[in-house]
Write a protein that holds these residues in place. Structure first.
Motif, PDB file in Angstrom:
ATOM      1  N   PHE A  15       0.840  -1.207   0.000  1.00 29.15           N
ATOM      2  CA  PHE A  15       0.000   0.000   0.000  1.00 29.15           C
ATOM      3  C   PHE A  15       0.874   1.255   0.000  1.00 29.15           C
ATOM      4  CE2 PHE A  15      -1.979   3.217   2.841  1.00 29.15           C
ATOM      5  CZ  PHE A  15      -3.034   3.589   2.045  1.00 29.15           C
ATOM      6  N   PHE A  16       1.845   1.297   0.916  1.00 23.09           N
ATOM      7  CA  PHE A  16       2.706   2.480   0.976  1.00 23.09           C
ATOM      8  C   PHE A  16       3.641   2.545  -0.224  1.00 23.09           C
ATOM      9  CE2 PHE A  16       1.562   2.392   5.537  1.00 23.09           C
ATOM     10  CZ  PHE A  16       1.027   3.662   5.600  1.00 23.09           C
ATOM     11  N   LEU A  43     -16.000  20.818 -10.704  1.00 21.30           N
ATOM     12  CA  LEU A  43     -16.233  21.393  -9.370  1.00 21.30           C
ATOM     13  C   LEU A  43     -16.241  22.919  -9.410  1.00 21.30           C
ATOM     14  CD1 LEU A  43     -14.096  19.038  -7.075  1.00 21.30           C
ATOM     15  CD2 LEU A  43     -16.549  18.993  -7.457  1.00 21.30           C
ATOM     16  N   PHE A  45     -13.861  25.075  -9.660  1.00 17.31           N
ATOM     17  CA  PHE A  45     -12.727  25.823  -9.127  1.00 17.31           C
ATOM     18  C   PHE A  45     -11.438  25.185  -9.637  1.00 17.31           C
ATOM     19  CE2 PHE A  45     -11.629  22.655  -6.038  1.00 17.31           C
ATOM     20  CZ  PHE A  45     -12.825  22.174  -5.547  1.00 17.31           C
ATOM     21  N   PHE A  54      -4.740  14.198  -4.635  1.00 20.35           N
ATOM     22  CA  PHE A  54      -5.224  14.243  -3.252  1.00 20.35           C
ATOM     23  C   PHE A  54      -6.704  13.858  -3.184  1.00 20.35           C
ATOM     24  CE2 PHE A  54      -7.265  16.682   0.177  1.00 20.35           C
ATOM     25  CZ  PHE A  54      -6.571  16.175   1.263  1.00 20.35           C
ATOM     26  N   VAL A  55      -7.506  14.457  -4.081  1.00 24.22           N
ATOM     27  CA  VAL A  55      -8.948  14.159  -4.100  1.00 24.22           C
ATOM     28  C   VAL A  55      -9.168  12.684  -4.425  1.00 24.22           C
ATOM     29  CG1 VAL A  55     -11.122  14.669  -5.307  1.00 24.22           C
ATOM     30  CG2 VAL A  55      -9.593  16.524  -4.682  1.00 24.22           C
ATOM     31  N   LEU A  58      -8.084  10.581  -1.239  1.00 26.64           N
ATOM     32  CA  LEU A  58      -9.032  10.770  -0.133  1.00 26.64           C
ATOM     33  C   LEU A  58     -10.375  10.124  -0.468  1.00 26.64           C
ATOM     34  CD1 LEU A  58      -9.243  12.147   2.636  1.00 26.64           C
ATOM     35  CD2 LEU A  58     -10.080  14.186   1.493  1.00 26.64           C
ATOM     36  N   ALA A  61     -10.223   6.373  -0.187  1.00 21.83           N
ATOM     37  CA  ALA A  61     -10.287   5.913   1.211  1.00 21.83           C
ATOM     38  C   ALA A  61     -11.741   5.845   1.669  1.00 21.83           C
ATOM     39  CB  ALA A  61      -9.492   6.864   2.108  1.00 21.83           C
ATOM     40  N   PHE A  62     -12.525   6.873   1.329  1.00 22.37           N
ATOM     41  CA  PHE A  62     -13.936   6.871   1.733  1.00 22.37           C
ATOM     42  C   PHE A  62     -14.752   5.838   0.963  1.00 22.37           C
ATOM     43  CE2 PHE A  62     -12.818  10.867   3.755  1.00 22.37           C
ATOM     44  CZ  PHE A  62     -13.502  10.720   4.953  1.00 22.37           C
TER      45      PHE A  62
END
Lengths: 94, 294
Positions: A15-16, A43, A45, A54-55, A58, A61-62
């Motif tokens: 994973f890492f 979005l 912006f 990053f999006v 993240l 993960a959710f």
């Protein structure tokens, strides 16, 4: 050096390792095309490709957490597949 | 044509910070990830359990309750501290001897260590010896934060407002002081009302500092531990057991490192998501208003 205290396992090491490889790829991409490729996507912006990574991470993960909550009996690999599709969509449209 | 020179020395300047962050944050976070998929009974012996701790956590009513309480606490804190901070900053003098007096008075609560704040309010709220508790009891109020969950919540909220509103005040005051006098003079010539001055001059100029204030207050209140631990210890019952308190109970009290690591990661992801949303929304509002003003 002894890293036993960190309780490494093959899955967490992979994973890492994958996250590290993603960061290396992003660095090479940035060196090839400097500036971060800013653009305004769905979005409404401005995001750079670092923001998109990053999006993607993240959100992935959710996706995995919600998968565990909603489909506890199904394999987590399906969540991984959805996360990859989600990340591709983020890099294409966000 | 002038050749563009790039200086790469800055990377070496960043290196010490990178090493410190790796040592203090990245490596511990990696360890937490490793713990979250294993079980241990001590002696550095671990057993692979996969996603079991995450499944247990996501379906745990205890976690849902702690999460909701934490969210509610942060929401209430922000709803009180941000408007109150703006109002106090607007009321503070801009020149004269009152400025240092106000600034020092505002800075004082921020200088007090968190556990001391907790102890102050724990004694202050006691019905037998505390000034607040005893006064309220004398006036006929049924106030006892050790037995009544609502009283415990009110005590924690007032304590946090007392401790941290100053931060919002100081940041807003710095934003207000940066507004040139010409803006106010122009508004006066136009016959702008007090509300218009606030809405179209002061608020837009405070937007950046408000973003920082909201982010800092949200993150701090969402991770609050010391003060509620000292004042209520998570009680009465579990009424003030926020996620941070529950996490410490799980990790240190019960020594369940695996479930605690899984909870830490979910906690971390929620904070990361909310901070990103806050930051993105607030910075885009700021950019839109500054573009609109051009």
């Amino acid at each position: 050096m002894n890293f036993n205290w960190m309780a490494w396992t093959a899955p967490t090491a992979s994973f890492f390792g994958i996250i590290f490889c993603l960061l290396v790829i992003m660095t090479i991409w940035e060196l090839k095309c400097p500036g971060g490729g800013p653009r305004i996507g769905i979005l409404r912006f401005e995001t750079t490709r670092g923001d998109r990574l990053f999006v993607s991470l993240l959100g992935s993960a959710f996706i995995h957490i919600f998968w565990l909550a909603l489909f506890p009996g199904l394999s987590l690999y399906w969540a991984l597949v959805f996360s990859c599709i989600y990340a591709l969509a983020v890099f294409r449209w966000v | 044509m002038i050749a563009k020179q790039t200086n790469q020395k800055a990377w070496f300047m960043v290196l010490p910070v990178f090493l410190v962050v790796a040592f203090s944050a990245v490596i511990p976070l990696m360890t937490v990830v490793n713990y979250s998929v294993q079980d241990t009974f001590g002696n550095n012996v671990f057993t692979w359990v996969g996603m079991d701790w995450f499944k247990d956590l996501i379906h745990s009513e205890r976690f849902h309750a702690a999460f909701l309480k934490q969210l509610m606490f942060s929401g209430i804190i922000l709803l009180i501290e941000v408007p109150l901070g703006i109002m106090i900053a607007l009321a503070m003098p801009k020149k004269g001897w009152g400025v240092p007096v106000c600034l020092i008075s505002m800075a004082l609560p921020l200088l007090i260590p968190w556990n001391v704040v907790g102890t102050i309010w724990q004694i202050f709220g006691r019905v037998d010896i505390g000034l607040l508790g005893h006064s309220l009891a004398s006036l006929g109020f049924d106030y006892n934060y050790t037995q009544d969950p609502i009283a415990a919540w009110i005590t924690l909220i007032i304590m946090d407002v007392w401790h941290w509103t100053s931060l919002v005040v100081l940041l807003c005051y710095a934003g207000l002081c940066s507004i040139p006098e010409a803006y106010y003079q122009a508004a006066k010539i136009d016959g702008a009302s007090r509300w218009s001055v606030f809405r179209y001059i002061q608020l837009p100029k405070m937007q950046r500092v408000l973003l920082i204030a909201i982010l800092l207050r949200f993150m701090d209140s969402f991770m609050i531990y010391t003060e509620p631990f000292v004042i209520t210890g998570g009680g009465p019952g579990n009424s003030t057991t926020f996620m941070s308190i529950d996490l410490v109970k799980l990790a240190i009290g019960q020594f369940d490192l695996g479930p605690a690591a899984a909870m830490s990661l979910v906690y971390f992801l929620v904070i990361l998501l909310l901070c990103w949303v806050f930051y993105t929304v607030m910075s885009n509002i700021g950019e839109e208003s500054s573009n609109g003003g051009k």
